[in-house]
Design a protein around this motif. Structure first.
Motif, mmCIF file in Angstrom:
data_model
loop_
_atom_site.group_PDB
_atom_site.id
_atom_site.type_symbol
_atom_site.label_atom_id
_atom_site.label_comp_id
_atom_site.label_asym_id
_atom_site.label_seq_id
_atom_site.Cartn_x
_atom_site.Cartn_y
_atom_site.Cartn_z
ATOM 1 N N MET A 140 -1.154 14.117 4.979
ATOM 2 C CA MET A 140 -1.421 13.224 6.190
ATOM 3 C C MET A 140 -2.785 13.060 6.605
ATOM 4 O O MET A 140 -3.313 12.095 6.728
ATOM 5 N N ALA A 141 -3.818 14.066 6.113
ATOM 6 C CA ALA A 141 -5.187 13.842 6.188
ATOM 7 C C ALA A 141 -5.647 12.695 5.034
ATOM 8 O O ALA A 141 -6.278 11.749 5.632
ATOM 9 N N MET A 142 -5.119 12.630 3.993
ATOM 10 C CA MET A 142 -5.411 11.425 3.213
ATOM 11 C C MET A 142 -4.975 10.157 3.844
ATOM 12 O O MET A 142 -5.562 9.052 3.784
ATOM 13 N N ALA A 143 -3.527 10.104 4.409
ATOM 14 C CA ALA A 143 -3.304 9.110 5.151
ATOM 15 C C ALA A 143 -3.811 8.364 6.238
ATOM 16 O O ALA A 143 -4.091 7.231 6.442
ATOM 17 N N VAL A 144 -4.547 9.561 6.754
ATOM 18 C CA VAL A 144 -5.560 9.057 7.822
ATOM 19 C C VAL A 144 -6.616 8.315 7.525
ATOM 20 O O VAL A 144 -7.052 7.098 7.662
#
Ligand code: ATP
Ligand code: MN
Length: 461
Positions: A140-144
């Motif tokens: 999710m960090a990457m998705a942000v």
């Protein structure tokens, strides 16, 4: 580098020789066979390693093996007769890297409470739940970043130590190198001009004000960094240290801000559904039934929008349902927020135009003179997940607001300069990364979605 379990599981079982390294999750035995489920955290599933006692030399080591031991196992990858797994390893040999004595190893097969696991946070990532959370959090960090980068936002790093008491967003932790004990003994008031920064300094509660300065230069920016609030409340959705995502856009109004927040959440949830499938399946089955369907429906629904004034009217109609009586001017309590999203909107809802007195000084005053262009995004089960606003871009109105709040404007001259020179409508929001992870995983307590939670009375590890 060693192959990951995730990679081995994706191979086709054409008699390949493989070596796996990981930790033993479970061990089962029959007369001639020993089954070890070996997990390395690379994905939810482990790989089954089957030892035939009659054929392998691993036996002495094998008998001493128990849950938690680290092992290196080699053998042939073969189709698995067991259901739920395509392949397994017909083990030829094994090396024990480290044992985990069952008398003392705290993570035995039985289910432990999350409270207990918090006390052994250094080991809890070895459980299914916490390993799954770690994987989802990383993705999710990457998705942000993917979301914002693909929309022309620049990632900026705002300071962690700050001298401006940002916005009264929450109580702050003071940062000081003064010798408090010596001060106490001397009985004198602290002289902050002698402190490290020559004035009082704090850990940041928000990077927003600094983000605004960059938005008013490069257009669209976002922060994604640690934030600190000395919240003295013991709730399941507040941490003293959390990671905040704060986009800020120049030439944007409240409407654009709402669209951005909605698109952002949908993108994040779709990515989770698509890329964290087996972890989400686990959360859905074992943590919070129906959480996947909630994510799917949020990702597909149109967020409702309602003004604070109308929202309060709805709440007043149901005043009997609440501990805190709702009235125009009240700060919405968590029970109110949940009622609005779960009962009134029956889905995500964006509440806008709050009374100015319950919102921060920088929010844009509406023409009615009473409300500001604020927006909170509320989601079922959690309540507020995002808080944002259009910013006051009119110099005199902002100065007037600051005066009425007795703010020392000389600390904010730099902030006021944005309105003095080339001012533009701009807007942004803040989202706690842990609230997002909590929402995706269905975990009840925010302390369980960050590796090492910091909260009142809690700073171990
Ligand atoms: P709340 O009303 O839920 O306490 P807030 O209004 O104080 O939040 P904001 O100042 O609007 O929060 O901060 C923006 C976002 O940061 C919130 O919407 C939430 O996602 C997150 N957030 C705020 N405080 C915390 C906290 N103590 N722990 C984790 N996340 C937080
Ligand atoms: Mn808020």
């Amino acid at each position: 580098m060693r192959p990951l379990v995730k990679e081995i599981l994706a191979l086709s079982p054409e008699s390949q020789e493989v070596t796996v390294q990981g930790w033993v999750k479970t061990k089962r035995e029959t007369k001639n066979l020993v089954f070890l489920d070996v997990n390395d955290g690379s994905c939810f599933a482990g790989i089954q390693c089957t030892f035939n006692r009659l054929e392998t030399e691993a036996d002495p080591a094998l008998s001493g093996i128990s849950t938690g031991a680290s092992v290196k196992i080699w053998g042939r990858l073969v189709p698995s007769p067991a259901s739920g797994q395509a392949v397994e390893i017909a083990a030829a040999g094994m090396e024990v890297l480290g044992g985990a004595p069952p008398e003392s190893y705290p993570l035995q097969k039985k289910k432990h409470s999350f409270e207990f696991l918090r006390e052994i946070a250094h080991l809890r990532a070895r459980t299914n739940t916490f390993a799954a959370i770690a994987r989802v959090r990383s993705r999710m960090a990457m998705a942000v970043h993917e979301f914002f980068q693909s929309r022309g936002f620049f990632y900026i790093n705002t300071p962690i130590i700050t001298a401006s008491d940002a916005e009264g967003a929450g109580a702050m932790f003071q940062v000081s190198t003064l010798d408090t004990e010596a001060l106490l003994k001397s009985g004198k008031a602290p002289d902050y001009t002698k402190d490290f920064f020559g004035k009082r300094a704090y850990l940041t509660v928000s990077g927003q004000l600094e983000a605004e300065t960059y938005a008013c230069a490069v257009g669209r920016v976002y922060t994604f960094g640690p934030t600190f609030r000395a919240e003295n409340s013991n709730t399941v959705r507040h941490l003293a240290e959390f990671w905040m995502i704060e986009p800020e856009m120049a030439f944007a109004r409240l409407e654009d801000n709402m669209d951005l927040a909605e698109d952002f959440l949908k993108f994040i949830f779709k990515t989770a559904l698509h890329d964290c499938e087996s972890d989400l399946k686990f959360f859905d089955e074992r943590i919070e039934h129906g959480i996947r369907d909630v994510l799917i429906s949020v990702a597909e629904s149109r967020f409702s929008r309602i003004s604070y004034t109308d929202a309060v009217r709805e709440l007043e109609k149901n005043a009997g349902a609440f501990e805190f009586k709702p009235y125009w001017g009240c700060d919405l309590q968590s029970e109110h927020e949940r009622f609005l999203t779960e009962k009134v909107a029956e889905g995500p809802v964006i509440v806008t135009d709050y009374p100015k007195d319950i919102k921060a000084f920088y929010m844009k005053l509406n023409d009615d003179g009473k409300t500001v262009g604020a927006m909170d995004v509320l989601v079922p089960r959690l309540g507020e997940i995002i808080g944002g606003s259009e910013r006051e871009n009119d110099l005199s109105r902002l100065e007037e607001r600051m005066r009425s709040l007795n703010m020392e404007s000389d600390h904010y001259e730099w902030y006021l300069d944005l309105r003095r020179y080339g001012t533009v409508p701009h807007a942004g929001f803040g989202l706690g990364f842990e609230r997002l992870i909590q929402y995706i995983t269905g975990m009840a307590n925010i302390r369980d979605v960050i590796p090492y939670p910091r909260a009142v009375g809690q700073a171990e590890f």
